[in-house]
Enzyme design. Structure first.
Site, PDB file in Angstrom:
ATOM      1  N   HIS A 457       0.836  -1.208   0.000  1.00  0.00           N
ATOM      2  CA  HIS A 457       0.000   0.000   0.000  1.00  0.00           C
ATOM      3  C   HIS A 457       0.865   1.250   0.000  1.00  0.00           C
ATOM      4  O   HIS A 457       0.685   2.173  -0.801  1.00  0.00           O
ATOM      5  CB  HIS A 457      -0.897  -0.035   1.240  1.00  0.00           C
ATOM      6  CG  HIS A 457      -1.741   1.185   1.393  1.00  0.00           C
ATOM      7  ND1 HIS A 457      -1.335   2.257   2.151  1.00  0.00           N
ATOM      8  CD2 HIS A 457      -2.931   1.520   0.844  1.00  0.00           C
ATOM      9  CE1 HIS A 457      -2.263   3.195   2.089  1.00  0.00           C
ATOM     10  NE2 HIS A 457      -3.248   2.764   1.299  1.00  0.00           N
ATOM     11  N   THR A 764      -1.774  40.402 -11.734  1.00  0.00           N
ATOM     12  CA  THR A 764      -2.996  39.847 -11.129  1.00  0.00           C
ATOM     13  C   THR A 764      -2.880  39.645  -9.619  1.00  0.00           C
ATOM     14  O   THR A 764      -3.886  39.414  -8.959  1.00  0.00           O
ATOM     15  CB  THR A 764      -3.386  38.521 -11.806  1.00  0.00           C
ATOM     16  OG1 THR A 764      -2.215  37.716 -11.884  1.00  0.00           O
ATOM     17  CG2 THR A 764      -3.965  38.746 -13.183  1.00  0.00           C
ATOM     18  N   CYS A 828       1.862  38.895 -15.747  1.00  0.00           N
ATOM     19  CA  CYS A 828       3.052  38.512 -14.983  1.00  0.00           C
ATOM     20  C   CYS A 828       2.733  38.242 -13.518  1.00  0.00           C
ATOM     21  O   CYS A 828       3.631  38.028 -12.718  1.00  0.00           O
ATOM     22  CB  CYS A 828       4.146  39.557 -15.122  1.00  0.00           C
ATOM     23  SG  CYS A 828       3.667  41.161 -14.473  1.00  0.00           S
TER      24      CYS A 828
HETATM   25  C1  PEP Z   1       1.335  41.718  -9.491  1.00  0.00           C
HETATM   26  O1  PEP Z   1       0.849  42.555  -8.733  1.00  0.00           O
HETATM   27  O2  PEP Z   1       0.682  40.779  -9.977  1.00  0.00           O
HETATM   28  C2  PEP Z   1       2.765  41.790  -9.860  1.00  0.00           C
HETATM   29  C3  PEP Z   1       3.279  40.964 -10.744  1.00  0.00           C
HETATM   30  O3  PEP Z   1       3.539  42.678  -9.180  1.00  0.00           O
HETATM   31  P1  PEP Z   1       4.087  42.416  -7.697  1.00  0.00           P
HETATM   32  O4  PEP Z   1       3.794  41.004  -7.355  1.00  0.00           O
HETATM   33  O5  PEP Z   1       5.550  42.700  -7.751  1.00  0.00           O
HETATM   34  O6  PEP Z   1       3.324  43.433  -6.900  1.00  0.00           O
END
Ligand code: PEP
Ligand code: MG
Length: 881
Positions: A457, A764, A828
């Site tokens: 298991h 984001t 990003c």
């Molecule tokens: C974000 O806010 O998504 C970003 C990439 O910038 P940081 O994380 O550096 O605030």
């Protein structure tokens, strides 16, 4: 006539096939298919998953089911040439669960159903006495545990003391009179604990077994397993009733498990284990250590079976075009296949298997890509332990599941959970694991057991989870009170650190240091195929030359976010920015800026030279300035000494810059409006690097300068103007300038921003924080409550909130592209590599996702899956929270 609820399977009559998994469960569908293609399978029938749903909807089995089962039992009796309950020549059956997704060991099974005080005598006459009473013992134990819900240990204790008294290793070595005595003791236990005699009515046995197996769908461990593996609660299990074949009949009988390729390494070589004179649960329980299947073992003991087994392995793998995990029984020299399913394997093994199968022309490249689950790549990409370093090996066991894990010793799930809550990594040490340990195994970094083989298991479950495991560690003794274990000469206490190496089976004292992993040739091959298929670019977030090196290694197609502030955080650099922040005079400020500019320039030079012909997006300073200043008495004193200032000076600057909500205060481009010289210095460092590289080394780069935290068109206009002015000093340097969209207002005025920006990059992380009004710096403490209440499906900082944040993104893309059709747009924020969110970004028309270097291959693979499935992937469903 009502819906068909039961499906028969045998060599001569078969109602089902492999396509019917939703109805017959995976086991039932594969049993039917094996009958269809001439594999020796004991006859039987499957109660379909609909019955399970009816059982839960009505709290009972459907009314007409009993009669139907009787009819199917009659067909089975005819096939088998013996009758259920016949005191002279009894038919026995197994009652096995069979869910749609494999859930190894989580649901219940009962073997040898149909034995009672009469039929056991018939069975003994038909075969041999020891076998018949051994089977009866097993049946009472399983039935009592699964149907009557009596603790397994009540029976195990009786067996253990019989073994001790008779001085034998296993059940097989007990004589008939002892077995009969054990059966009496077992029956007494049942009577004492339930107030009823062990049921002698075989029809009652059968129906209760069926009901119990359906009920096991909702047992605690099955529910946990489904939660961990994201399997829907609504699917239900099928139940398979099948003629028993006996691996415990005599020494020409056996039970075993075989994989058509090595599940740890992926090597193209069958890999399995078997036990002579035993039944299936003996292998999986981990109580006995089985023999490996090879020329010297099974090849010598049962050469014909061995040969037939290999032929069947090949046939099944070629038929299913997938590595198979096969359970078999040998009854008096005759091989029977009891189950075939796609074999659980490690992520490394899977990649090797996929590449080999494509090279063998068994599957296409595209099928191969779809066979790699992006969520499994994580373990291949993160730093690994440095096994070459000096280390003290304190023991060795079977390398049951590969990988290396360090952690603090715990002996049970309760302590594992407690330690993990405190942020510790743990190694779970058990005599053997059982499905009850599933939660502990899930949160432990590695598992080590004193008993059990390569298909126990512990081994099977950890391989499925992709975490290291060592079984059968020689000489491992665990203290009864679970306070320590002894291994050879060494005593290790609970909470002491150890390392286990699941590749070699070594147990090592203490925690090992880590290094970056080497990616296999097969991994590189898959990533090449992925690059040919995917339609979105995958860039990396990388801030220093070292990060860029890692990003290149993992196949990043450029740098989508270089957070320049991270260049300041190194211990030998932070004082430069501190000097700038506390400067009183223009001279002091200019001086500090000059030093910072030199430092940034040297980093840019290195980074740009490493990424020639690739995109590089450099983001100007973002965090509030107080983040660079010391925050306690001791460090204030240290900084004051270093900069030759008074403690008071530093403290008053810290106070002056402090804010209640620094994430929503004087940060991002607002710093540039207040102190333009900081952004000017950064822009100069970027542009002069481009200029120097072109003039000195003939290297042409065109960086993208990105402005953070923009909320107004005017901010952007002012900063673009600064850039233009600085660029005048560097003849003909190329650059582009753009903005992050990370605040709701920026998304809503995207048409205005797009007039001045050449690109948008969605941040984001901040956009989620500010759209939802949730702090990104604290964990979402009420997440579990929200999930249970059905308000959130996921952590919105991990999986994009498509309904809210996603809507703002849609607005920004539409407005931005309307005002500037050639606008380049990417993301990003951390969601850039989330397998569930990437589909949304692709369908939104973003040109790239940028994520941490370690997640680049995962994002690429998800993107390839989506390209192959026209915008969809099972890893990228849209969510609504
Ligand atoms: C974000 O806010 O998504 C970003 C990439 O910038 P940081 O994380 O550096 O605030
Ligand atoms: Mg941000």
């Amino acid at each position: 006539m009502g819906k068909k609820l039961i499906y028969y399977f045998s060599q001569s009559k078969c109602d089902g096939n492999a396509e019917m998994k939703n109805l017959l469960g995976s086991k039932g569908a594969n049993l039917a298919e094996m009958c269809n293609i001439g594999i020796p399978v004991p006859s039987g029938f499957t109660l379909c998953t609909q019955v399970c749903k009816m059982y839960y909807n009505n709290d009972k089995l459907p009314d007409n089911l009993c009669g139907e089962i009787k009819n199917f039992m009659a067909i089975l009796e005819e096939d088998a040439g013996c009758k259920f309950g016949d005191p002279n020549h009894p038919l026995l059956v197994s009652v096995r669960s069979g869910s749609i997704d494999s859930m190894p060991g989580m649901l219940d099974t009962i073997l040898n159903v149909g034995l009672n005080d009469e039929t056991v005598i018939g069975l003994a006459k038909k075969s041999n006495e020891r076998f018949a009473y051994d089977s009866y013992c097993r049946f009472i134990t399983m039935y009592s545990n699964v149907v009557l819900q009596l603790n397994h240990y009540l029976f195990q204790d009786i067996l253990d003391s019989a073994r001790c008294k008779n001085n034998v290793e296993s059940l097989v070595d007990l004589d008939v009179s002892t077995l009969k005595q054990i059966i009496n003791d077992f029956k007494n236990i049942v009577y004492e604990n339930t107030g009823k005699h062990f049921p002698q009515n075989i029809n009652e046995q059968l129906l209760s077994s069926i009901t119990a197996v359906f009920s096991s769908w909702k047992n605690e461990r099955a529910v946990s397993y489904r939660r961990i593996h994201n399997i829907s609660e609504d699917l239900g299990t099928a139940v398979n009733i099948q003629t028993m074949v006996f691996g415990n009949l005599n020494n020409n009988s056996a039970t075993g498990v075989i994989f058509t390729r090595n599940p740890s390494t992926g090597e193209k070589k069958c890999f399995g284990e078997f036990l002579l004179n035993a039944q299936g649960e003996d292998i999986v329980s981990g109580f006995y250590t089985p023999l490996p299947i090879n020329n010297n073992t099974m090849g010598k003991l049962m050469p014909e079976v061995y040969e037939e087994l290999y032929i069947i392995c090949k046939k099944l793998e070629e038929y299913y075009k997938e590595m198979q995990d096969i359970e078999f029984t040998v009854q008096d020299g005759k091989l029977w296949i009891l189950q075939t399913r796609s074999g659980k394997r490690t992520p490394e093994a899977n990649i090797r298997i996929v590449v080999d199968m494509v090279n063998e022309k068994m599957i296409t490249k595209n099928n191969g890509i779809l066979k790699v689950d992006p969520n499994t790549l994580n373990s291949l990409l993160h730093p690994i332990f440095d096994i070459q370093c000096d280390k003290q090996v304190i023991g060795v066991g079977l390398p049951a599941s590969p990988g290396i894990a360090s952690g603090y010793v715990v002996f049970n799930t309760y302590n594992a959970e407690k330690a993990v809550k405190q942020g510790k990594q743990v190694i779970l040490v058990r005599s053997e694991t059982s499905p009850e340990d599933i939660n502990g195994m899930n949160i432990a970094s590695g598992i080590m057991t004193a008993r059990g083989g390569m298909t126990s298991h512990a081994a099977v479950v950890t391989r499925g989870m992709g975490k290291p495991c060592i079984c059968s560690v020689n000489g491992l003794h665990i203290d009864k009170n679970e306070g320590f274990f002894v291994l050879g000469e060494v005593k290790i206490n609970k909470d002491d650190p150890i390392t286990i190496n699941g590749n070699t089976g070594e147990v090592i004292l203490g925690i090992l240091p880590t290094i970056l992993p080497e990616l296999s040739q097969e991994f590189e091959t898959i990533m090449q195929w992925v690059d040919e298929i995917k339609t979105i670019k995958v860039l990396a977030n990388a801030d220093t030359p070292k990060d860029v090196e890692i990003a290149k290694k993992f196949g990043a197609e450029g740098i989508g976010l270089c957070r320049t502030e991270h260049m300041f955080f190194a211990h030998d650099r932070i004082n430069l920015i501190q000097k700038l922040i506390i400067a009183d005079s223009q001279d002091e400020r200019v001086n500090a800026l000059e030093e910072l500019e030199k430092m940034q320039k040297s980093d840019f030079k290195e980074i740009f030279s490493m990424m020639v012909d690739k995109e590089i997006t450099v983001r100007l300073l973002d965090p509030p300035l107080h983040e660079f200043l010391p925050n306690n008495k001791q460090s204030i004193k240290k900084v004051a000494n270093l900069l030759g200032r008074s403690i008071e000076d530093i403290r008053s600057k810290v106070e002056q810059l402090s804010e209640q909500n620094p994430m929503l205060g004087h940060r991002g481009c607002r710093i540039a409006i207040s102190y333009p010289e900081i952004y000017r210095m950064q822009i100069r460092a970027i542009l002069s690097t481009v200029y120097d590289l072109r003039n000195e080394k003939n290297i042409v780069v065109k960086p993208e300068i990105m402005i953070p935290f923009v909320i107004s068109e005017k901010e952007l206009i002012l900063i673009c103007e600064m850039a233009r002015e600085e660029a005048r000093n560097f003849n003909n340097v190329q650059y582009s300038i753009g903005t992050m969209i990370e605040l709701p207002r920026a998304a809503l005025i995207a048409d205005k921003l797009a007039k001045h920006a050449e690109f948008f990059s969605f941040g984001t992380n901040d956009l989620t924080q500010t759209t939802m009004g949730l702090s990104r710096d604290d964990s979402v403490s009420f997440l579990d409550t929200y999930k249970q209440a059905g308000i959130f499906e996921n952590d919105p900082f991990v999986v994009l909130d498509v309904e809210g944040v996603g809507e703002l993104m849609k607005i920004a893309v539409t407005k931005g592209r309307k005002s500037c059709p050639e606008l380049k747009i990417g993301i990003c924020g951390e969601h850039g590599a989330d397998p569930k969110s990437i589909g949304f970004f692709i369908n939104l028309g973003l040109q790239y996702v940028s994520c941490s270097a370690y997640r680049v291959p995962i994002a690429k693979l998800v993107a390839a899956h989506i390209a192959l499935n026209q915008g969809h992937s099972k890893f990228s469903e849209l969510t609504t929270n």
